[in-house]
Design a protein around this motif. Structure first.
Motif, PDB file in Angstrom:
ATOM      1  N   ASN A  60     -12.117  14.363  15.568  1.00  0.00           N
ATOM      2  CA  ASN A  60     -11.085  14.363  14.572  1.00  0.00           C
ATOM      3  C   ASN A  60     -10.242  15.383  14.686  1.00  0.00           C
ATOM      4  OD1 ASN A  60      -9.446  14.092  12.124  1.00  0.00           O
ATOM      5  ND2 ASN A  60     -11.418  14.124  10.741  1.00  0.00           N
ATOM      6  N   ARG A  61      -9.449  15.449  15.647  1.00  0.00           N
ATOM      7  CA  ARG A  61      -8.548  16.932  15.801  1.00  0.00           C
ATOM      8  C   ARG A  61      -7.764  17.249  14.861  1.00  0.00           C
ATOM      9  NH1 ARG A  61      -7.438  14.169  21.618  1.00  0.00           N
ATOM     10  NH2 ARG A  61      -9.296  14.393  22.786  1.00  0.00           N
ATOM     11  N   LEU A  62      -7.295  16.183  14.007  1.00  0.00           N
ATOM     12  CA  LEU A  62      -6.392  16.648  12.981  1.00  0.00           C
ATOM     13  C   LEU A  62      -7.183  17.266  11.713  1.00  0.00           C
ATOM     14  CD1 LEU A  62      -3.704  13.852  12.364  1.00  0.00           C
ATOM     15  CD2 LEU A  62      -3.719  15.752  14.175  1.00  0.00           C
ATOM     16  N   GLY A  63      -8.555  17.003  11.698  1.00  0.00           N
ATOM     17  CA  GLY A  63      -9.471  17.907  10.929  1.00  0.00           C
ATOM     18  C   GLY A  63      -9.315  17.343   9.574  1.00  0.00           C
ATOM     19  N   ASP A  64      -8.797  16.487   9.084  1.00  0.00           N
ATOM     20  CA  ASP A  64      -8.434  16.221   7.753  1.00  0.00           C
ATOM     21  C   ASP A  64      -9.403  15.269   7.202  1.00  0.00           C
ATOM     22  OD1 ASP A  64      -6.147  17.739   7.152  1.00  0.00           O
ATOM     23  OD2 ASP A  64      -5.003  16.419   8.265  1.00  0.00           O
ATOM     24  N   VAL A  65      -9.664  15.100   5.903  1.00  0.00           N
ATOM     25  CA  VAL A  65     -10.453  14.236   5.130  1.00  0.00           C
ATOM     26  C   VAL A  65     -10.030  13.182   4.383  1.00  0.00           C
ATOM     27  CG1 VAL A  65     -12.256  15.848   5.251  1.00  0.00           C
ATOM     28  CG2 VAL A  65     -10.878  15.836   3.250  1.00  0.00           C
ATOM     29  N   LYS A  66      -8.616  12.980   4.424  1.00  0.00           N
ATOM     30  CA  LYS A  66      -7.972  11.846   3.836  1.00  0.00           C
ATOM     31  C   LYS A  66      -6.778  11.542   4.891  1.00  0.00           C
ATOM     32  CE  LYS A  66      -5.907  10.015  -0.154  1.00  0.00           C
ATOM     33  NZ  LYS A  66      -5.040  10.208  -1.549  1.00  0.00           N
ATOM     34  N   TYR A  67      -6.832  10.026   5.183  1.00  0.00           N
ATOM     35  CA  TYR A  67      -5.759   9.546   5.807  1.00  0.00           C
ATOM     36  C   TYR A  67      -5.007   8.479   5.016  1.00  0.00           C
ATOM     37  CZ  TYR A  67      -7.476  12.636   9.393  1.00  0.00           C
ATOM     38  OH  TYR A  67      -7.716  13.698  10.439  1.00  0.00           O
ATOM     39  N   ASP A  68      -3.942   8.274   4.945  1.00  0.00           N
ATOM     40  CA  ASP A  68      -3.100   7.375   4.120  1.00  0.00           C
ATOM     41  C   ASP A  68      -2.176   6.312   5.086  1.00  0.00           C
ATOM     42  OD1 ASP A  68      -3.552   7.824   1.378  1.00  0.00           O
ATOM     43  OD2 ASP A  68      -2.245   9.484   1.365  1.00  0.00           O
ATOM     44  N   TYR A  69      -2.091   6.736   6.183  1.00  0.00           N
ATOM     45  CA  TYR A  69      -1.324   5.766   7.224  1.00  0.00           C
ATOM     46  C   TYR A  69      -2.144   4.906   7.945  1.00  0.00           C
ATOM     47  CZ  TYR A  69       2.082   5.107  10.948  1.00  0.00           C
ATOM     48  OH  TYR A  69       2.727   4.188  12.093  1.00  0.00           O
ATOM     49  N   PHE A  70      -2.117   3.757   7.933  1.00  0.00           N
ATOM     50  CA  PHE A  70      -2.704   2.711   8.477  1.00  0.00           C
ATOM     51  C   PHE A  70      -1.800   1.631   9.412  1.00  0.00           C
ATOM     52  CE2 PHE A  70      -4.929  -1.040   8.913  1.00  0.00           C
ATOM     53  CZ  PHE A  70      -6.415  -0.610   9.656  1.00  0.00           C
ATOM     54  N   ARG A  71      -1.928   1.383  10.568  1.00  0.00           N
ATOM     55  CA  ARG A  71      -0.927   0.543  11.276  1.00  0.00           C
ATOM     56  C   ARG A  71      -1.694  -0.014  12.166  1.00  0.00           C
ATOM     57  NH1 ARG A  71       4.712   0.399  11.612  1.00  0.00           N
ATOM     58  NH2 ARG A  71       5.469  -1.129  13.108  1.00  0.00           N
ATOM     59  N   VAL A  72      -1.440  -1.267  12.545  1.00  0.00           N
ATOM     60  CA  VAL A  72      -2.017  -2.317  13.417  1.00  0.00           C
ATOM     61  C   VAL A  72      -0.961  -2.477  14.324  1.00  0.00           C
ATOM     62  CG1 VAL A  72      -3.195  -4.379  14.201  1.00  0.00           C
ATOM     63  CG2 VAL A  72      -3.783  -3.179  11.997  1.00  0.00           C
ATOM     64  N   ASP A  73      -0.886  -2.487  15.627  1.00  0.00           N
ATOM     65  CA  ASP A  73       0.032  -2.769  16.430  1.00  0.00           C
ATOM     66  C   ASP A  73      -0.438  -3.489  17.678  1.00  0.00           C
ATOM     67  OD1 ASP A  73       2.699  -1.647  15.789  1.00  0.00           O
ATOM     68  OD2 ASP A  73       1.965   0.189  16.487  1.00  0.00           O
ATOM     69  N   GLY A  74       0.510  -4.278  18.191  1.00  0.00           N
ATOM     70  CA  GLY A  74       0.292  -5.047  19.515  1.00  0.00           C
ATOM     71  C   GLY A  74      -0.208  -6.617  19.233  1.00  0.00           C
ATOM     72  N   MET A  75      -0.661  -7.136  20.318  1.00  0.00           N
ATOM     73  CA  MET A  75      -0.911  -8.585  20.330  1.00  0.00           C
ATOM     74  C   MET A  75      -2.403  -9.085  19.625  1.00  0.00           C
ATOM     75  SD  MET A  75       0.516  -9.099  24.004  1.00  0.00           S
ATOM     76  CE  MET A  75       0.612 -11.064  24.034  1.00  0.00           C
ATOM     77  N   ALA A  76      -2.474  -8.812  18.258  1.00  0.00           N
ATOM     78  CA  ALA A  76      -3.825  -9.384  17.758  1.00  0.00           C
ATOM     79  C   ALA A  76      -3.334  -9.495  16.074  1.00  0.00           C
ATOM     80  CB  ALA A  76      -4.601  -8.052  17.548  1.00  0.00           C
ATOM     81  N   GLN A  77      -3.869 -10.589  15.648  1.00  0.00           N
ATOM     82  CA  GLN A  77      -3.452 -10.868  14.436  1.00  0.00           C
ATOM     83  C   GLN A  77      -4.616 -10.010  13.565  1.00  0.00           C
ATOM     84  OE1 GLN A  77      -5.128 -14.831  13.328  1.00  0.00           O
ATOM     85  NE2 GLN A  77      -4.581 -14.529  11.189  1.00  0.00           N
ATOM     86  N   PHE A  78      -4.116  -9.334  12.502  1.00  0.00           N
ATOM     87  CA  PHE A  78      -4.947  -8.293  11.566  1.00  0.00           C
ATOM     88  C   PHE A  78      -5.432  -9.404  10.553  1.00  0.00           C
ATOM     89  CE2 PHE A  78      -5.120  -5.175   8.249  1.00  0.00           C
ATOM     90  CZ  PHE A  78      -6.493  -4.626   8.832  1.00  0.00           C
ATOM     91  N   ILE A  79      -6.751  -9.496  10.589  1.00  0.00           N
ATOM     92  CA  ILE A  79      -7.178 -10.719   9.534  1.00  0.00           C
ATOM     93  C   ILE A  79      -7.352  -9.776   8.356  1.00  0.00           C
ATOM     94  CG2 ILE A  79      -9.195 -12.075   9.237  1.00  0.00           C
ATOM     95  CD1 ILE A  79      -9.097 -12.983  11.859  1.00  0.00           C
ATOM     96  N   GLY A  80      -8.258  -8.801   8.222  1.00  0.00           N
ATOM     97  CA  GLY A  80      -8.445  -8.200   7.033  1.00  0.00           C
ATOM     98  C   GLY A  80      -9.443  -6.778   7.552  1.00  0.00           C
ATOM     99  N   PHE A  81      -9.508  -6.081   6.088  1.00  0.00           N
ATOM    100  CA  PHE A  81     -10.399  -4.821   6.192  1.00  0.00           C
ATOM    101  C   PHE A  81     -11.069  -4.836   4.953  1.00  0.00           C
ATOM    102  CE2 PHE A  81      -8.574  -2.134   2.912  1.00  0.00           C
ATOM    103  CZ  PHE A  81      -7.256  -2.393   2.893  1.00  0.00           C
ATOM    104  N   LYS A  82     -12.148  -3.955   4.921  1.00  0.00           N
ATOM    105  CA  LYS A  82     -12.850  -3.875   3.833  1.00  0.00           C
ATOM    106  C   LYS A  82     -13.309  -2.097   3.730  1.00  0.00           C
ATOM    107  CE  LYS A  82     -17.360  -5.325   1.649  1.00  0.00           C
ATOM    108  NZ  LYS A  82     -18.548  -5.791   1.687  1.00  0.00           N
ATOM    109  N   MET A  83     -13.130  -1.602   2.824  1.00  0.00           N
ATOM    110  CA  MET A  83     -12.958  -0.104   2.580  1.00  0.00           C
ATOM    111  C   MET A  83     -14.219   0.197   1.710  1.00  0.00           C
ATOM    112  SD  MET A  83     -10.049   2.592   2.864  1.00  0.00           S
ATOM    113  CE  MET A  83      -9.375   2.009   1.201  1.00  0.00           C
ATOM    114  N   GLN A  84     -15.198   0.774   2.150  1.00  0.00           N
ATOM    115  CA  GLN A  84     -16.091   1.239   0.814  1.00  0.00           C
ATOM    116  C   GLN A  84     -16.934   2.439   1.167  1.00  0.00           C
ATOM    117  OE1 GLN A  84     -18.309  -2.425   0.622  1.00  0.00           O
ATOM    118  NE2 GLN A  84     -18.178  -2.384  -1.639  1.00  0.00           N
TER     119      GLN A  84
END
Lengths: 131, 131
Positions: A107-131
């Motif tokens: 984790n070279r940026l060394g932070d403990v919270k990230y707000d930006y999330f991006r899916v790129d390219g040739m895939a369908q993003f079906i979902g996520f679960k964050m817990q």
């Protein structure tokens, strides 16, 4: 798919479901602060720029890419839904691949919270679960 | 949580997981084109502006709210994760609540693809699955 206030904090587990298209050459999951500051660029390449069946991992800081890491274990298949899991702490990202194997990346940026999330390219993003 | 390129199309099912906070007064799921054009504003109110244990549903077009619909069946509990499901077609949204009951609401914007998805209020957005 772009999420700008993800609120993914250290200690949480992020489960991602994505389905590479039938003719997928590459897709990526990007987690960070913005397009120029990405703590985790996770990029399975089926066949891109001469790189086949390889996971390329990197980070970007102030718009500049860091040192790439390559993984040759490639448990992704075109047209098939994949589930994988991401955890992290201040030092490291831990990624559990669809075959259950683990890889890590600093984790070279060394932070403990990230707000930006991006899916790129040739895939369908079906979902996520964050817990 | 704001997603700006959700790509939620008619015929898909969107499963949503959200956990109202222990002291939640209200939260909402908003699906549409942008903040001023919301096809579905789904707003469970535990206790807000004198409205208790009621689901308020509405739409917004060009910045103006439409006619509200209220549901008194309220299968949500503070501090407990809820799963619910949204489907739609050109005419109607169909929402399957956490207790399995169904409600519907007209798709007044009448579109078959919505890219804007926003979760507001006092709930943790745990995840979604779109298929």
């Amino acid at each position: 798919m772009l999420i700008t206030d993800m609120g993914f904090v250290s200690g949480q587990e992020l489960k991602i479901r994505a389905k590479p298209s039938d003719d997928c050459n590459s897709f990526s999951i990007n987690i960070g602060h913005d397009a120029d500051n990405i703590a985790l660029h996770f990029n399975p390449r089926f066949d891109l720029n001469g790189v086949t069946d390889t996971i390329v991992i990197n980070c970007k800081s102030g718009g500049s890419w860091g040192e790439e890491q390559r993984e040759e274990n490639f448990p992704f298949t075109c047209g098939e839904e994949s589930k994988f899991y991401i955890n992290y702490n201040m030092e490291c990202f831990y990624i559990k691949l669809p075959d259950g194997s683990m890889i890590d990346f600093p984790n070279r940026l060394g932070d403990v919270k990230y707000d930006y999330f991006r899916v790129d390219g040739m895939a369908q993003f079906i979902g996520f679960k964050m817990q």
